[in-house]
Design an enzyme around this catalytic site. Structure first.
Site, PDB file in Angstrom:
ATOM      1  CD  GLU A 163     -24.947 -50.082 -11.312  1.00 28.74           C
ATOM      2  OE1 GLU A 163     -25.468 -49.256 -12.343  1.00 28.74           O
ATOM      3  OE2 GLU A 163     -25.609 -49.875 -10.265  1.00 28.74           O
ATOM      4  CD  GLU A 355     -24.757 -48.069  -6.150  1.00 29.36           C
ATOM      5  OE1 GLU A 355     -25.969 -47.765  -7.061  1.00 29.36           O
ATOM      6  OE2 GLU A 355     -23.545 -47.819  -6.568  1.00 29.36           O
TER       7      GLU A 355
END
Ligand code: BGP
Length: 446
Positions: A163, A355
């Site tokens: 991320e 995720e």
């Protein structure tokens, strides 16, 4: 592809990140990193010094993951455990710890999925300018080479960086993550360095003839508006380019969205991009795209002419929407909309849902049991859509619940729980939650 085939095709796993679980922040030669310092500087009432003490309880934790029947486990390596100074001398104890994880997972038949960088930068490198200093890319490659050599053929699934968008926005625009800056020019430059670092790691992986797959992990968010006005449509495009496409486009074709690039260059004189860096990004696209999905963004137009991107739109709470206590909207269709948009714009690509999960303050009962029915409902809805997408031709090969075990939420502490395994923070006792039992049955299709 039928639903059954889709279920079999997807590797069902769960994920964690080093800093959020390991603790042992000052043990066995680990160096200090950006998050150790962050919690020293900010008195939040919690930190990662002990976390859930996974470093010392790793044997028990992996056994529990095996009991749940995980097919894959995504974890990250702490750079400062391997290279306490960020570069130079290797700490053998650090490698030993991850040897144990990798070898145990392989022995259990759980596919190890190793994230090279999940936000914990060795402090000496932060002091030299962190991700703003392009030299960090060389340091990152030195670290990657050590792990590639060490785990060659034992780890077959790799993620470069987790991320980058979160780190750019929270670390350099909102000031809520290290290094707590509020500076768009730096933020945009850092985003470019992350992309170059990821592409360079992918190139190294291929040069070293590593087996398996490597890719970057993003958290792209689909963006919606409630009222279809011209201004809102513009706000939606800006927000999507800013949160999502800036990273998707660079990961999938090695370019930045033209309009956002021009805006950033004109307004912030950033990013500085060298020709050879763009070529590197174009030539080193990952084998898959990792997508962390938690929520969509719903926006409306504000000051569209503002030089501050985050002033151009604001967030809208959807009337009747389903929100967690932390204000995250539960919106399973967002993942479908997002992946369809990515396919429409860039064509077919292997996707790993690296995720997905829900954070809430689930409580342990007097018997030490977590009956987390809300989490089960969330996971049912999302896995249902994931399988359905697979039958529609979206090439999803993995799904990882965030998180395998309760852990430290970076800026929410320990009350926001995510785990399939629950932790009693007073005793550090572990127990499989009701959601973990549900996941076991789901994986086996019982
Ligand atoms: C992702 C991160 C994870 C994790 C998760 C939940 O963005 O990759 O590390 O923290 O979000 O976020 P939070 O802990 O803020 O609720």
């Amino acid at each position: 592809m039928t639903r059954e085939e889709a279920h079999k095709k997807i590797l069902w796993g769960a994920a964690t990140a080093a800093y959020q679980v390991e603790g042992a922040a000052f043990c066995d030669g680990k160096g200090k990193n950006s998050w150790d310092e962050y919690y020293e500087l900010n008195d939040l009432g919690y930190d990662g010094t002990v976390a859930v003490d996974h470093y010392h309880r790793v044997e028990e934790d992996l056994k529990l993951f095996h009991e749940i029947g995980l097919q894959g486990y995504r974890f990250s390596v702490s750079w400062s455990r391997i290279l306490p100074e960020g570069t130079g001398k290797i700490n053998p104890k650090g490698l030993e710890f991850y040897d144990y994880i990798v070898d145990s997972l392989n022995a259990y038949g759980i596919e190890p999925y190793l994230t090279l960088y999940h936000w914990d930068l060795p402090l000496p490198l932060l002091k030299k300018g962190g991700w703003l200093n392009p030299e960090v890319i060389e340091n990152f490659l030195e670290y990657c080479r050590i792990l590639f050599e060490h785990f060659k053929s034992r780890v077959r699934l790799w993620a470069t960086i987790n991320e980058p968008a979160s780190e750019v926005m929270e670390g350099y625009i909102q000031g809520t993550h290290p290094p707590q800056e509020k500076n768009y020019a730096h933020a945009i430059q850092v985003s470019h360095h992350y992309n170059v670092a990821s592409a360079s790691a992918i190139r190294l992986f291929r040069e070293m003839k590593m087996e398996g797959k490597i890719g970057i992990v993003l958290n792209p968010m689909p963006v919606d508006i409630l009222e279809e006005t011209e201004e809102n449509k513009q706000a939606k495009e800006i927000a999507y380019e800013y949160f999502s496409d800036w990273y998707i486009r660079s990961a999938l074709i090695g370019e930045y969205p033209q309009r956002m690039l021009e805006f950033c260059k004109k307004t912030y004189s950033a990013p500085e991009i060298r020709e050879e860096e763009l070529a590197l990004m174009k030539e080193n696209i990952g084998d898959y795209l990792g997508v962390n999905y938690y929520m969509r963004r719903v926006v409306k137009a504000e000051k569209l002419d503002s030089p501050d991107i985050e002033e151009k739109f604001s967030y809208v709470r959807v009337p009747g929407g389903n929100y967690t206590k932390w204000g995250w909207e539960i919106y399973p269709y967002g993942i479908a909309n997002l992946l369809k948009q990515i396919y429409n714009e860039y064509g077919k690509k292997e996707i790993i849902i690296s995720e997905n999960g829900i954070g809430f303050d689930d409580c342990m009962d007097e018997n030490g049991y977590f009956a987390d029915d809300e989490r089960i409902a969330y996971l049912k809805q999302h896995t249902d859509i994931i399988e359905e997408l697979c039958t529609q031709g979206i090439d999803i090969t993995g799904y990882y619940v965030w998180s395998a075990i309760d852990l430290l939420s970076w800026t929410n502490g320990y009350q926001k729980r995510y785990g399939l395994v629950g932790v009693d923070f007073d005793t550090m006792n572990r127990s499989i939650k009701k959601s973990g039992e549900w996941y076991r049955k789901f994986i086996r299709q019982e």
